[in-house]
Design a protein around this motif. Structure first.
Motif, PDB file in Angstrom:
ATOM      1  N   VAL A 162       0.524  -1.037   0.239  1.00 23.63           N
ATOM      2  CA  VAL A 162       0.148   0.071  -0.050  1.00 23.63           C
ATOM      3  C   VAL A 162       1.034   1.380  -0.132  1.00 23.63           C
ATOM      4  O   VAL A 162       1.876   1.637   1.225  1.00 23.63           O
ATOM      5  CB  VAL A 162      -0.777  -0.221   0.896  1.00 23.63           C
ATOM      6  CG1 VAL A 162      -1.577   1.594   1.180  1.00 23.63           C
ATOM      7  CG2 VAL A 162      -1.246  -2.008   1.424  1.00 23.63           C
ATOM      8  N   ILE A 163       0.763   2.343  -1.234  1.00 23.10           N
ATOM      9  CA  ILE A 163       2.012   3.203  -1.232  1.00 23.10           C
ATOM     10  C   ILE A 163       0.741   4.832  -1.558  1.00 23.10           C
ATOM     11  O   ILE A 163      -0.266   4.360  -2.234  1.00 23.10           O
ATOM     12  CB  ILE A 163       2.453   3.237  -2.211  1.00 23.10           C
ATOM     13  CG1 ILE A 163       2.155   3.088  -3.635  1.00 23.10           C
ATOM     14  CG2 ILE A 163       3.713   2.082  -1.724  1.00 23.10           C
ATOM     15  CD1 ILE A 163       3.581   2.743  -4.664  1.00 23.10           C
ATOM     16  N   GLU A 164       0.821   5.538  -1.324  1.00 23.54           N
ATOM     17  CA  GLU A 164       0.125   6.619  -1.569  1.00 23.54           C
ATOM     18  C   GLU A 164       0.845   7.365  -2.610  1.00 23.54           C
ATOM     19  O   GLU A 164       2.012   7.632  -2.547  1.00 23.54           O
ATOM     20  CB  GLU A 164       0.347   8.315  -0.214  1.00 23.54           C
ATOM     21  CG  GLU A 164      -0.610   9.297   0.114  1.00 23.54           C
ATOM     22  CD  GLU A 164      -0.187  10.115   0.590  1.00 23.54           C
ATOM     23  OE1 GLU A 164      -1.156  11.055   0.735  1.00 23.54           O
ATOM     24  OE2 GLU A 164       0.309   9.488   2.072  1.00 23.54           O
ATOM     25  N   ILE A 165       0.198   8.186  -3.027  1.00 22.72           N
ATOM     26  CA  ILE A 165       1.026   8.260  -4.414  1.00 22.72           C
ATOM     27  C   ILE A 165       0.146  10.312  -4.861  1.00 22.72           C
ATOM     28  O   ILE A 165      -1.065  10.027  -4.757  1.00 22.72           O
ATOM     29  CB  ILE A 165       1.144   7.547  -5.990  1.00 22.72           C
ATOM     30  CG1 ILE A 165      -0.581   7.174  -6.410  1.00 22.72           C
ATOM     31  CG2 ILE A 165       2.338   6.470  -5.981  1.00 22.72           C
ATOM     32  CD1 ILE A 165       0.047   6.574  -7.249  1.00 22.72           C
ATOM     33  N   ARG A 166       0.917  10.757  -5.825  1.00 20.78           N
ATOM     34  CA  ARG A 166      -0.178  12.329  -5.771  1.00 20.78           C
ATOM     35  C   ARG A 166       0.738  12.512  -7.312  1.00 20.78           C
ATOM     36  O   ARG A 166       2.217  12.299  -7.781  1.00 20.78           O
ATOM     37  CB  ARG A 166       0.935  13.137  -5.206  1.00 20.78           C
ATOM     38  CG  ARG A 166       0.622  14.326  -5.169  1.00 20.78           C
ATOM     39  CD  ARG A 166       0.984  15.876  -4.365  1.00 20.78           C
ATOM     40  NE  ARG A 166      -0.003  15.953  -2.409  1.00 20.78           N
ATOM     41  CZ  ARG A 166       0.643  15.079  -1.819  1.00 20.78           C
ATOM     42  NH1 ARG A 166       2.108  14.946  -1.343  1.00 20.78           N
ATOM     43  NH2 ARG A 166       0.160  15.208  -0.951  1.00 20.78           N
ATOM     44  N   CYS A 167      -0.188  13.156  -7.711  1.00 20.03           N
ATOM     45  CA  CYS A 167       0.486  13.308  -8.728  1.00 20.03           C
ATOM     46  C   CYS A 167       0.574  14.722  -9.289  1.00 20.03           C
ATOM     47  O   CYS A 167      -0.509  16.468  -8.515  1.00 20.03           O
ATOM     48  CB  CYS A 167      -1.081  13.533 -10.548  1.00 20.03           C
ATOM     49  SG  CYS A 167      -0.485  13.310 -11.984  1.00 20.03           S
ATOM     50  N   THR A 168       2.087  15.842  -9.856  1.00 20.00           N
ATOM     51  CA  THR A 168       2.170  16.924  -9.933  1.00 20.00           C
ATOM     52  C   THR A 168       2.694  17.238 -10.967  1.00 20.00           C
ATOM     53  O   THR A 168       2.181  16.102 -12.132  1.00 20.00           O
ATOM     54  CB  THR A 168       3.280  17.006  -8.887  1.00 20.00           C
ATOM     55  OG1 THR A 168       4.103  16.224  -9.589  1.00 20.00           O
ATOM     56  CG2 THR A 168       2.986  16.299  -7.413  1.00 20.00           C
TER      57      THR A 168
END
Length: 622
Positions: free
Chosen positions: A151-157
């Protein structure tokens, strides 16, 4: 994780192309909306190129290769190229052999979310500094930690998708993670062991292949080829039961020697331990403190997919395959109705829904009709006279129960996907080279080809459009293979269809496009009769027109598996599994160094996740 510019430059040829794609971040563009120009991308040819090939309108980003820190606070060991990471390191790093996955949005924009993925199995030669020269208890621990779920957290930038580290959600679930066992089989005699006399708890999940997502926002990971990790002295095989032989848990047939260093894997000492594997496991990705739960009401098998939908009356329906030759397709229908919502309250309200319901097995009849047959103790021969003392034994030995009631033996049923508008259900049948062999089941209506080397995709429509129906109509969406080969039996839904073989992963996006992924064995890639198919690939199909177009081809030896499209349909996540898998029998060499090396042997090949977007930020699949 920072953008890997090198991989973009390999595809685009210029830094300008990278800026053109990711300089705009994740803002929704003014270009294609709705269905857009369906399958408007430039199809890619079949290829044996050792790399990623996508249409020129698209770019890909390397996101989460094996060994990447998950982002657990205070635990961020870097990947050691020489495989020098310890078992404790591996417990907080990306596992090996990425497989099924899902994206859970954390905000309304969809620019931030949790990516949850399976890690199916290990390559022991790559995992350890000395390969397979000598076994140790520490190697077994590391191997168990390299499977399970991330389980990883990702963000689009503006620089593309990046991993958030540290993250309060980051988590690894692996082969030594404590978890609960619930449902009708929990606590029954066949689930009890010396370490857990209550039969309601177990350490670990492994062999995690396909997956599912519940309506209330939890993740279902499926334990597939668990049998290969249980072993023992060969003489113990003489007393193997019919059930043990059917599930493959027979001493001497194991492919991993865990039993020599971890007692619980010794079948001669702990014969009930394998009964605690082969289940669908529910994980709450939003609560890293919550123990995963093995849901026994869904039956024990070599689980492949746990695809959820809601029946007309509000009950939960879960479709499942059993990925072995001549095994079955199943459907579970809950007794209670689903409480709507995906917040913490909804997850709490639905926490017992998967523990109470009825398991069915599919029978596919000639003429395109089929029936769902109940697997309920006391009915249709599922009684003590046939070896089932109670409902727990029906579920623990679901394969044998399917035999008794007359399910249809299929050609390796794998992933199952449901069309978001029509409700039609699609399943991949990967292949079955033994169909029609002496002493084996002959071809039938649903599995029409003897020596089925290429597999296909079957679909059905539940009666009345209700997932809880007991009857359905079925047909073949595609019989895979090369139509130019005499006697191949290949048949596609239209003349505008790129050919493929061994379909495995399957995913519908919200627009109704069907993403198809293939898994030809590394030993046959590029060889007759598979030569024309090239390396494993991903295709996109429009069921409305029957068109199928090749979208991606992968590195040497890899399987393409695991696929999810973000809710806005602007990013496609794809997993590249076991790049470099040797092509020749007995050859332990890896024929790729992807993604870190340029030539085989220059680096350890690593399974990894890709983020793929159109260069103009438009809808994927157009």
């Amino acid at each position: 994780m920072p953008l890997d510019r090198r991989h973009f430059l390999l595809q685009s040829g210029s830094a300008a192309a990278v800026v053109a794609l990711f300089g705009q971040g994740c803002a929704v563009p003014s270009s294609p909306t709705g269905r857009g120009n369906v399958l408007g991308f430039t199809g890619v040819p079949a290829s044996l190129r050792d790399g990623i090939v996508v249409p020129p309108e698209y770019e890909w980003q390397l996101l989460y290769p094996w060994g990447t820190p998950t982002g657990v606070a205070g635990s961020m060991p870097a990947f050691a190229p020489d495989a020098g990471n310890s078992a404790d390191d591996q417990a907080v790093q990306a596992g090996m052999h990425h497989d099924g996955m899902h994206f859970f949005a954390l905000d309304a924009s969809g620019d931030r979310g949790l990516l949850v993925m399976n890690h199916e199995y290990t390559d022991e030669q790559l995992l350890h500094t000395d390969g397979v020269k000598a076994g140790t208890a520490e190697k077994v621990r590391k191997s168990l930690h390299a499977m399970g779920v991330s389980v990883i957290e990702i963000r689009c930038t503006g620089q593309g998708w990046q991993q958030v580290r540290p993250s309060p959600f980051a988590r690894r679930v692996h082969g030594n993670t404590p978890m609960r066992i619930t449902g009708p089989a929990a606590g029954t005699p066949l689930m009890r062991t010396a370490a857990n006399p209550a039969g309601d708890a177990v350490f670990g999940t492994f062999a995690n292949c396909a997956m599912g997502v519940t309506p209330w926002g939890t993740y279902l990971t499926c334990e597939e080829n668990f049998h290969g990790y249980f072993g023992g002295p060969k003489e113990a095989a003489q007393g193997a039961t019919a059930a043990q032989r059917r599930y493959g848990t027979v001493a001497g047939s194991q492919w991993a020697e865990y039993w020599r260093f971890d007692e619980r894997f010794d079948l001669s000492r702990h014969p009930n331990e394998p009964h605690r594997f082969g289940w669908v496991v529910e994980i709450d990705p939003f609560d890293p403190t919550a123990a995963p739960i093995k849901r026994t009401a869904l039956g024990r098998k070599r689980q492949e997919s746990a695809t959820c939908t809601v029946a007309r009356d509000g009950r939960l329906v879960v479709y499942m395959g059993d990925d072995s030759r001549f095994e079955y397709i199943y459907k579970f229908i809950s007794r209670e109705k689903v409480r709507p919502g995906t917040d913490a309250a909804a997850r709490a309200a639905n926490r017992h829904l998967l523990d109470d319901g009825t398991l069915h097995v599919a029978r596919y009849d000639a003429g395109g009709r089929g029936r769902w047959l109940e697997l309920v103790h006391g009915r249709d021969g599922l009684d003590a006279a046939h070896g089932f003392a109670d409902q727990a034994e029906v579920l623990i030995h679901a394969r044998l129960a399917g035999d008794v009631v007359g399910g249809t033996k299929m050609d390796r049923p794998e992933w199952i996907a449901i069309h978001p508008q029509s409700g039609e259900v699609y399943v991949t049948l990967t292949n079955n080279s033994q169909r029609g062999d002496a002493g084996k089941p002959a071809p039938d209506a649903a599995n029409p080809r003897a020596n089925n080397l290429f597999g296909g995709i079957l679909r059905w429509r539940e009666d009345g459009g209700d997932a809880a129906s007991t009857g359905f109509a079925w047909d073949h969406f595609a019989l895979a293979g090369d139509p130019a080969q005499p006697g191949s039996g290949a048949r596609y839904p239209s003349g505008d269809a790129d050919m493929f073989g061994a379909p495995d992963g399957l995913h519908f996006d919200r627009g109704g496009l069907l993403w198809i992924q293939t898994d030809l064995s590394g030993q046959v890639l590029g060889k007759p009769p598979y030569t024309s198919l090239g390396n494993n690939q991903m295709l996109c199909a429009d069921p409305a027109s029957g068109r199928i177009k090749r979208f991606l081809t992968g590195p040497n030896g890899c399987e393409i598996t695991g696929c999810v499209v973000t809710p806005d349909r602007h990013t496609l996540f794809v997993n590249i599994q076991h790049p470099g898998e040797a092509r020749d029998d007995g050859d332990t060499r890896h024929n790729s160094a992807w993604p870190d090396g340029t030539e085989p042997g220059s680096a350890r090949p690593r399974s990894a996740t890709l983020a793929i977007r159109r260069r103009d930020g438009g809808i994927v699949g157009t």
